[in-house]
Design a protein around this motif. Sequence first.
Motif, PDB file in Angstrom:
ATOM      1  N   ASP A   1     -11.323  18.364   4.940  1.00 48.10           N
ATOM      2  CA  ASP A   1     -11.993  19.648   5.121  1.00 48.10           C
ATOM      3  C   ASP A   1     -11.112  20.579   5.939  1.00 48.10           C
ATOM      4  N   ARG A   2     -10.681  21.685   5.329  1.00 51.25           N
ATOM      5  CA  ARG A   2      -9.852  22.640   6.073  1.00 51.25           C
ATOM      6  C   ARG A   2     -10.635  23.341   7.179  1.00 51.25           C
ATOM      7  N   GLU A   3     -11.935  23.457   7.014  1.00 48.55           N
ATOM      8  CA  GLU A   3     -12.767  24.080   8.054  1.00 48.55           C
ATOM      9  C   GLU A   3     -13.147  23.004   9.070  1.00 48.55           C
ATOM     10  N   GLN A   4     -12.146  22.414   9.678  1.00 47.46           N
ATOM     11  CA  GLN A   4     -12.382  21.234  10.493  1.00 47.46           C
ATOM     12  C   GLN A   4     -12.829  21.592  11.905  1.00 47.46           C
ATOM     13  N   ASP A   5     -13.520  20.674  12.506  1.00 46.98           N
ATOM     14  CA  ASP A   5     -13.991  20.795  13.877  1.00 46.98           C
ATOM     15  C   ASP A   5     -12.791  20.860  14.821  1.00 46.98           C
TER      16      ASP A   5
ATOM     17  N   ASN B   1       0.838  -1.197   0.000  1.00 44.46           N
ATOM     18  CA  ASN B   1       0.000   0.000   0.000  1.00 44.46           C
ATOM     19  C   ASN B   1       0.873   1.248   0.000  1.00 44.46           C
ATOM     20  N   THR B   2       0.286   2.359  -0.404  1.00 48.70           N
ATOM     21  CA  THR B   2       0.882   3.676  -0.185  1.00 48.70           C
ATOM     22  C   THR B   2      -0.197   4.600   0.349  1.00 48.70           C
ATOM     23  N   TYR B   3       0.221   5.508   1.229  1.00 47.83           N
ATOM     24  CA  TYR B   3      -0.670   6.563   1.726  1.00 47.83           C
ATOM     25  C   TYR B   3      -0.041   7.882   1.311  1.00 47.83           C
ATOM     26  N   THR B   4      -0.750   8.633   0.482  1.00 40.85           N
ATOM     27  CA  THR B   4      -0.210   9.870  -0.074  1.00 40.85           C
ATOM     28  C   THR B   4      -0.984  11.068   0.454  1.00 40.85           C
ATOM     29  N   THR B   5      -0.270  12.050   0.967  1.00 38.54           N
ATOM     30  CA  THR B   5      -0.888  13.305   1.373  1.00 38.54           C
ATOM     31  C   THR B   5      -0.862  14.266   0.190  1.00 38.54           C
ATOM     32  N   VAL B   6      -1.933  15.073   0.049  1.00 38.57           N
ATOM     33  CA  VAL B   6      -2.002  15.994  -1.082  1.00 38.57           C
ATOM     34  C   VAL B   6      -2.399  17.386  -0.607  1.00 38.57           C
ATOM     35  N   LEU B   7      -1.817  18.379  -1.266  1.00 34.51           N
ATOM     36  CA  LEU B   7      -2.106  19.793  -1.018  1.00 34.51           C
ATOM     37  C   LEU B   7      -2.403  20.429  -2.360  1.00 34.51           C
ATOM     38  N   ARG B   8      -3.531  21.114  -2.474  1.00 27.36           N
ATOM     39  CA  ARG B   8      -3.908  21.704  -3.760  1.00 27.36           C
ATOM     40  C   ARG B   8      -3.060  22.938  -4.069  1.00 27.36           C
ATOM     41  N   ARG B   9      -2.989  23.252  -5.342  1.00 25.35           N
ATOM     42  CA  ARG B   9      -2.321  24.468  -5.771  1.00 25.35           C
ATOM     43  C   ARG B   9      -3.125  25.674  -5.274  1.00 25.35           C
ATOM     44  N   PRO B  10      -2.484  26.659  -4.699  1.00 25.04           N
ATOM     45  CA  PRO B  10      -3.241  27.772  -4.119  1.00 25.04           C
ATOM     46  C   PRO B  10      -4.015  28.584  -5.149  1.00 25.04           C
ATOM     47  N   GLN B  11      -3.586  28.547  -6.415  1.00 23.53           N
ATOM     48  CA  GLN B  11      -4.287  29.312  -7.442  1.00 23.53           C
ATOM     49  C   GLN B  11      -5.533  28.592  -7.967  1.00 23.53           C
ATOM     50  N   VAL B  12      -5.726  27.345  -7.571  1.00 24.46           N
ATOM     51  CA  VAL B  12      -6.874  26.571  -8.034  1.00 24.46           C
ATOM     52  C   VAL B  12      -7.969  26.625  -6.968  1.00 24.46           C
TER      53      VAL B  12
ATOM     54  N   VAL C   1      -1.104  21.724   6.661  1.00 25.12           N
ATOM     55  CA  VAL C   1      -2.420  21.854   6.043  1.00 25.12           C
ATOM     56  C   VAL C   1      -2.490  20.869   4.887  1.00 25.12           C
ATOM     57  N   LEU C   2      -3.598  20.143   4.782  1.00 27.88           N
ATOM     58  CA  LEU C   2      -3.785  19.178   3.704  1.00 27.88           C
ATOM     59  C   LEU C   2      -5.169  19.338   3.102  1.00 27.88           C
ATOM     60  N   ASP C   3      -5.289  18.905   1.845  1.00 29.44           N
ATOM     61  CA  ASP C   3      -6.587  18.857   1.182  1.00 29.44           C
ATOM     62  C   ASP C   3      -7.044  17.431   0.908  1.00 29.44           C
ATOM     63  N   GLY C   4      -6.174  16.451   1.163  1.00 34.56           N
ATOM     64  CA  GLY C   4      -6.608  15.089   0.915  1.00 34.56           C
ATOM     65  C   GLY C   4      -5.561  14.061   1.281  1.00 34.56           C
TER      66      GLY C   4
ATOM     67  N   HIS D   1     -10.973  25.746  -4.531  1.00 32.78           N
ATOM     68  CA  HIS D   1     -11.180  24.430  -3.933  1.00 32.78           C
ATOM     69  C   HIS D   1     -12.208  23.607  -4.702  1.00 32.78           C
ATOM     70  N   GLU D   2     -13.306  24.202  -5.130  1.00 36.80           N
ATOM     71  CA  GLU D   2     -14.337  23.433  -5.820  1.00 36.80           C
ATOM     72  C   GLU D   2     -13.817  22.896  -7.152  1.00 36.80           C
ATOM     73  N   VAL D   3     -13.011  23.694  -7.858  1.00 40.67           N
ATOM     74  CA  VAL D   3     -12.413  23.228  -9.110  1.00 40.67           C
ATOM     75  C   VAL D   3     -11.438  22.087  -8.827  1.00 40.67           C
ATOM     76  N   PHE D   4     -10.623  22.271  -7.800  1.00 42.23           N
ATOM     77  CA  PHE D   4      -9.681  21.222  -7.400  1.00 42.23           C
ATOM     78  C   PHE D   4     -10.406  19.917  -7.088  1.00 42.23           C
ATOM     79  N   ALA D   5     -11.429  19.989  -6.228  1.00 42.98           N
ATOM     80  CA  ALA D   5     -12.125  18.775  -5.797  1.00 42.98           C
ATOM     81  C   ALA D   5     -12.817  18.084  -6.961  1.00 42.98           C
ATOM     82  N   THR D   6     -13.425  18.878  -7.865  1.00 41.99           N
ATOM     83  CA  THR D   6     -14.111  18.299  -9.019  1.00 41.99           C
ATOM     84  C   THR D   6     -13.123  17.633  -9.964  1.00 41.99           C
TER      85      THR D   6
END
Length: 308
Positions: A62-66, A19-30, A83-86, A32-37
Amino acid sequence: MAIDLHADHAARDAAIAVNTYTTVLRRPQVPHEVFATYWRDVHGPLCSRVPGLAWYVQYHLDREQDAHLWPHQDGIAPFPDYVLDGGVEIGFADTADQATFNAASSILFSDEQNMFAATVAYALPGGSRTLVDRIPNPNPNGDDVLDRMHVHLGPGTNDPEAFAACVTRLAAILATDPALLRVRLHLPEPYDNADPAPPAPDVMHTVPPERERIAVLDLTFATPLARRSFFQSARFADTADDQKRHIGHATAFAVSGMYTYVRDKHLTLAGLRGSRAAQLIVRLGAVNQTTEEVRHLLFNGRLSKLEN
């Protein structure tokens, strides 16, 4: 969703030997909704078709985490500037299949620069471990009503082997409580910045020293209320001293959606059609879209009945 607390589907994950577990961070210019889609419906189906895969799951965070996701323990600090997005699981039945995937994966990694600023693939050559899974659906695809979270832990200045043993004990204790619907543990090898992975162009693949060795607890509760009640329980309180002795860092991330594209070497409906298209097919009960004839048409560009 009906949950049988006496059921346990953990054995269905045992076929993922590597297995691999990969952390991902979106490009700041993208946005979030475009990134997720894009990640769900463009990159996801592309990855699903790379040969060798046995298991492919996206976890959108979710960056707006509890603020109450994981209880603070004295002496255990959050990872700084984390900070992570996925998170992503990419798994294989054996090392031969992994080699097949690696040989063909440049077509996948060249796509990462469109949405990711940073990706870090932690290797789990002995696989990950699902200690309990009471959730009947083997292939989640969407924003279900369950309370999912990933807790990233690190040893800090503590002994790394004792840290790994502590996290293993903690996962076992969590799995015995009926408040936990799913407990999956990732204990990857230390990450080597000198050998960055995955080798995607124009994407960062390095980590600071405190994140070279991590452990990840993938936890699911029925509701946030069930989660917070468990963390106030005596059973969890009894783990505090062990945690404080061996864990140096802890950062929790709320999972906003879990999307399964490949299971047991077979494309799920999300892997075949894209996550949102699969959700529409399920919502409308479009059973005609799930036939083998449609699958063949989508794979080959022609109807099977016209081939002979």
